[in-house]
Scaffold this motif. Structure first.
Motif, PDB file in Angstrom:
ATOM      1  N   GLY A 199     -16.875 -18.406  17.529  1.00 13.29           N
ATOM      2  CA  GLY A 199     -17.549 -17.251  18.086  1.00 13.29           C
ATOM      3  C   GLY A 199     -19.054 -17.430  17.981  1.00 13.29           C
ATOM      4  O   GLY A 199     -19.536 -18.521  17.663  1.00 13.29           O
ATOM      5  N   SER A 200     -19.790 -16.359  18.228  1.00 12.42           N
ATOM      6  CA  SER A 200     -21.243 -16.420  18.114  1.00 12.42           C
ATOM      7  C   SER A 200     -21.795 -15.067  17.686  1.00 12.42           C
ATOM      8  O   SER A 200     -21.116 -14.046  17.780  1.00 12.42           O
ATOM      9  CB  SER A 200     -21.873 -16.850  19.449  1.00 12.42           C
ATOM     10  OG  SER A 200     -21.681 -15.866  20.438  1.00 12.42           O
ATOM     11  N   VAL A 201     -23.030 -15.088  17.204  1.00 15.53           N
ATOM     12  CA  VAL A 201     -23.789 -13.888  16.904  1.00 15.53           C
ATOM     13  C   VAL A 201     -25.006 -13.938  17.816  1.00 15.53           C
ATOM     14  O   VAL A 201     -25.657 -14.974  17.932  1.00 15.53           O
ATOM     15  CB  VAL A 201     -24.251 -13.845  15.427  1.00 15.53           C
ATOM     16  CG1 VAL A 201     -25.154 -12.656  15.170  1.00 15.53           C
ATOM     17  CG2 VAL A 201     -23.074 -13.817  14.494  1.00 15.53           C
TER      18      VAL A 201
ATOM     19  N   ALA B  43     -27.789 -17.450   9.993  1.00 17.13           N
ATOM     20  CA  ALA B  43     -26.433 -16.991   9.640  1.00 17.13           C
ATOM     21  C   ALA B  43     -25.852 -17.947   8.619  1.00 17.13           C
ATOM     22  O   ALA B  43     -25.936 -19.161   8.777  1.00 17.13           O
ATOM     23  CB  ALA B  43     -25.540 -16.937  10.880  1.00 17.13           C
ATOM     24  N   ASP B  44     -25.268 -17.384   7.558  1.00 15.98           N
ATOM     25  CA  ASP B  44     -24.665 -18.211   6.517  1.00 15.98           C
ATOM     26  C   ASP B  44     -23.442 -17.493   5.966  1.00 15.98           C
ATOM     27  O   ASP B  44     -23.375 -16.262   5.982  1.00 15.98           O
ATOM     28  CB  ASP B  44     -25.676 -18.472   5.396  1.00 15.98           C
ATOM     29  CG  ASP B  44     -25.308 -19.671   4.538  1.00 15.98           C
ATOM     30  OD1 ASP B  44     -24.326 -20.370   4.853  1.00 15.98           O
ATOM     31  OD2 ASP B  44     -26.018 -19.904   3.546  1.00 15.98           O
ATOM     32  N   ALA B  45     -22.482 -18.271   5.521  1.00 12.91           N
ATOM     33  CA  ALA B  45     -21.259 -17.721   4.930  1.00 12.91           C
ATOM     34  C   ALA B  45     -20.772 -18.695   3.867  1.00 12.91           C
ATOM     35  O   ALA B  45     -20.965 -19.910   4.002  1.00 12.91           O
ATOM     36  CB  ALA B  45     -20.185 -17.526   5.997  1.00 12.91           C
ATOM     37  N   PRO B  46     -20.146 -18.176   2.811  1.00 16.51           N
ATOM     38  CA  PRO B  46     -19.584 -19.074   1.799  1.00 16.51           C
ATOM     39  C   PRO B  46     -18.579 -20.032   2.450  1.00 16.51           C
ATOM     40  O   PRO B  46     -17.745 -19.625   3.259  1.00 16.51           O
ATOM     41  CB  PRO B  46     -18.876 -18.130   0.831  1.00 16.51           C
ATOM     42  CG  PRO B  46     -19.537 -16.801   1.039  1.00 16.51           C
ATOM     43  CD  PRO B  46     -19.926 -16.767   2.486  1.00 16.51           C
TER      44      PRO B  46
ATOM     45  N   PRO C  60     -17.455 -20.441  13.079  1.00 15.00           N
ATOM     46  CA  PRO C  60     -16.057 -20.144  12.751  1.00 15.00           C
ATOM     47  C   PRO C  60     -15.893 -18.648  12.452  1.00 15.00           C
ATOM     48  O   PRO C  60     -16.850 -17.968  12.071  1.00 15.00           O
ATOM     49  CB  PRO C  60     -15.798 -20.962  11.491  1.00 15.00           C
ATOM     50  CG  PRO C  60     -16.889 -21.971  11.422  1.00 15.00           C
ATOM     51  CD  PRO C  60     -18.059 -21.381  12.143  1.00 15.00           C
ATOM     52  N   ALA C  61     -14.692 -18.145  12.633  1.00 13.44           N
ATOM     53  CA  ALA C  61     -14.400 -16.734  12.362  1.00 13.44           C
ATOM     54  C   ALA C  61     -14.526 -16.468  10.861  1.00 13.44           C
ATOM     55  O   ALA C  61     -13.670 -16.862  10.075  1.00 13.44           O
ATOM     56  CB  ALA C  61     -13.006 -16.378  12.864  1.00 13.44           C
ATOM     57  N   LEU C  62     -15.625 -15.826  10.476  1.00 14.42           N
ATOM     58  CA  LEU C  62     -15.940 -15.496   9.074  1.00 14.42           C
ATOM     59  C   LEU C  62     -16.858 -14.276   9.062  1.00 14.42           C
ATOM     60  O   LEU C  62     -17.400 -13.878  10.085  1.00 14.42           O
ATOM     61  CB  LEU C  62     -16.693 -16.652   8.396  1.00 14.42           C
ATOM     62  CG  LEU C  62     -15.976 -17.979   8.181  1.00 14.42           C
ATOM     63  CD1 LEU C  62     -16.979 -19.049   7.765  1.00 14.42           C
ATOM     64  CD2 LEU C  62     -14.902 -17.818   7.114  1.00 14.42           C
ATOM     65  N   ARG C  63     -17.081 -13.715   7.867  1.00 17.83           N
ATOM     66  CA  ARG C  63     -18.120 -12.694   7.690  1.00 17.83           C
ATOM     67  C   ARG C  63     -19.383 -13.438   7.271  1.00 17.83           C
ATOM     68  O   ARG C  63     -19.386 -14.216   6.328  1.00 17.83           O
ATOM     69  CB  ARG C  63     -17.738 -11.669   6.626  1.00 17.83           C
ATOM     70  CG  ARG C  63     -18.889 -10.683   6.381  1.00 17.83           C
ATOM     71  CD  ARG C  63     -18.467  -9.400   5.740  1.00 17.83           C
ATOM     72  NE  ARG C  63     -17.656  -8.547   6.573  1.00 17.83           N
ATOM     73  CZ  ARG C  63     -18.121  -7.780   7.567  1.00 17.83           C
ATOM     74  NH1 ARG C  63     -19.395  -7.785   7.872  1.00 17.83           N
ATOM     75  NH2 ARG C  63     -17.304  -7.007   8.240  1.00 17.83           N
TER      76      ARG C  63
ATOM     77  N   SER D 203     -25.110  -8.018   7.787  1.00 17.63           N
ATOM     78  CA  SER D 203     -23.877  -8.800   7.812  1.00 17.63           C
ATOM     79  C   SER D 203     -23.186  -8.599   9.154  1.00 17.63           C
ATOM     80  O   SER D 203     -23.409  -7.587   9.832  1.00 17.63           O
ATOM     81  CB  SER D 203     -22.944  -8.404   6.667  1.00 17.63           C
ATOM     82  OG  SER D 203     -22.505  -7.075   6.823  1.00 17.63           O
ATOM     83  N   ALA D 204     -22.386  -9.583   9.523  1.00 18.21           N
ATOM     84  CA  ALA D 204     -21.667  -9.522  10.799  1.00 18.21           C
ATOM     85  C   ALA D 204     -20.340 -10.252  10.655  1.00 18.21           C
ATOM     86  O   ALA D 204     -20.280 -11.318  10.042  1.00 18.21           O
ATOM     87  CB  ALA D 204     -22.486 -10.158  11.912  1.00 18.21           C
ATOM     88  N   GLN D 205     -19.305  -9.668  11.210  1.00 16.52           N
ATOM     89  CA  GLN D 205     -17.996 -10.309  11.263  1.00 16.52           C
ATOM     90  C   GLN D 205     -17.875 -11.021  12.605  1.00 16.52           C
ATOM     91  O   GLN D 205     -17.995 -10.389  13.654  1.00 16.52           O
ATOM     92  CB  GLN D 205     -16.865  -9.281  11.131  1.00 16.52           C
ATOM     93  CG  GLN D 205     -15.477  -9.871  11.229  1.00 16.52           C
ATOM     94  CD  GLN D 205     -15.171 -10.809  10.063  1.00 16.52           C
ATOM     95  OE1 GLN D 205     -15.401 -10.476   8.910  1.00 16.52           O
ATOM     96  NE2 GLN D 205     -14.653 -11.987  10.370  1.00 16.52           N
ATOM     97  N   VAL D 206     -17.691 -12.324  12.570  1.00 19.83           N
ATOM     98  CA  VAL D 206     -17.523 -13.109  13.790  1.00 19.83           C
ATOM     99  C   VAL D 206     -16.038 -13.379  13.975  1.00 19.83           C
ATOM    100  O   VAL D 206     -15.356 -13.818  13.048  1.00 19.83           O
ATOM    101  CB  VAL D 206     -18.315 -14.434  13.720  1.00 19.83           C
ATOM    102  CG1 VAL D 206     -17.995 -15.324  14.903  1.00 19.83           C
ATOM    103  CG2 VAL D 206     -19.812 -14.140  13.644  1.00 19.83           C
ATOM    104  N   SER D 207     -15.545 -13.107  15.168  1.00 23.47           N
ATOM    105  CA  SER D 207     -14.143 -13.351  15.510  1.00 23.47           C
ATOM    106  C   SER D 207     -14.054 -14.515  16.484  1.00 23.47           C
ATOM    107  O   SER D 207     -14.969 -14.737  17.290  1.00 23.47           O
ATOM    108  CB  SER D 207     -13.534 -12.109  16.159  1.00 23.47           C
ATOM    109  OG  SER D 207     -13.596 -11.018  15.278  1.00 23.47           O
TER     110      SER D 207
END
Length: 146
Positions: A56-58, A78-81, A104-107, A122-126
């Motif tokens: 996905g994208s933001v 954008a960063d996610a664990p 990838p689909a993550l928060r 924060s953003a949830q990407v699907s």
């Protein structure tokens, strides 16, 4: 190290204009002002999906909270664990629009940088979707970064 530069004229409407309140803050521009039809058209593109991809994208707009003017040259991260390859970065264009693709689909923690201003969201990407995340930033620190 990030290098900063002053965006010429970006403060003129706020510092000398009627948008400042007596307590020194500015009245909030509810949405970015579109300088031309091309920018207006680009802001409406978020309703499309990412074409069935597993990523996905933001995307979104970054604008001056006081004047509503777009803020070109801002940095969005954008960063996610566990995100393979580490954080992803984009710069806002002349319309204040950015997009970070192939996520990838993550928060995600999404940080907006413009000069001395840093705002975290924060953003949830699907999978297969474009997630809109727009941000108004304080004009008192209207600087861009390169």
């Amino acid at each position: 190290m990030r290098l900063h530069w002053l965006v010429a004229g970006s403060l003129a409407g706020c510092i000398h204009g009627p948008t400042w309140t007596p307590d020194g803050s500015c009245e909030v521009a509810a949405a970015p002002r579109d300088q031309d039809r091309a920018c207006a058209a680009r802001r409406t593109q978020g309703s499309r999906d990412a074409g069935g991809s597993s990523a996905g994208s933001v995307w979104g707009s970054v604008w001056d909270k006081c004047s509503g003017e777009p803020l070109p040259g801002g940095t969005v991260v954008a960063d996610a664990p566990g995100l393979q390859g580490g954080e992803r970065t984009a710069l806002t264009d002349e319309c204040g629009i950015y997009e970070i693709q192939d996520l990838p689909a993550l928060r995600y923690g999404v940080s907006f940088y413009y000069g001395d201003v840093i705002v975290g969201r924060s953003a949830q990407v699907s999978a297969g979707q474009r997630t809109e995340l727009s941000q108004a930033l304080e004009p008192s620190h209207a600087r861009g970064e390169i």
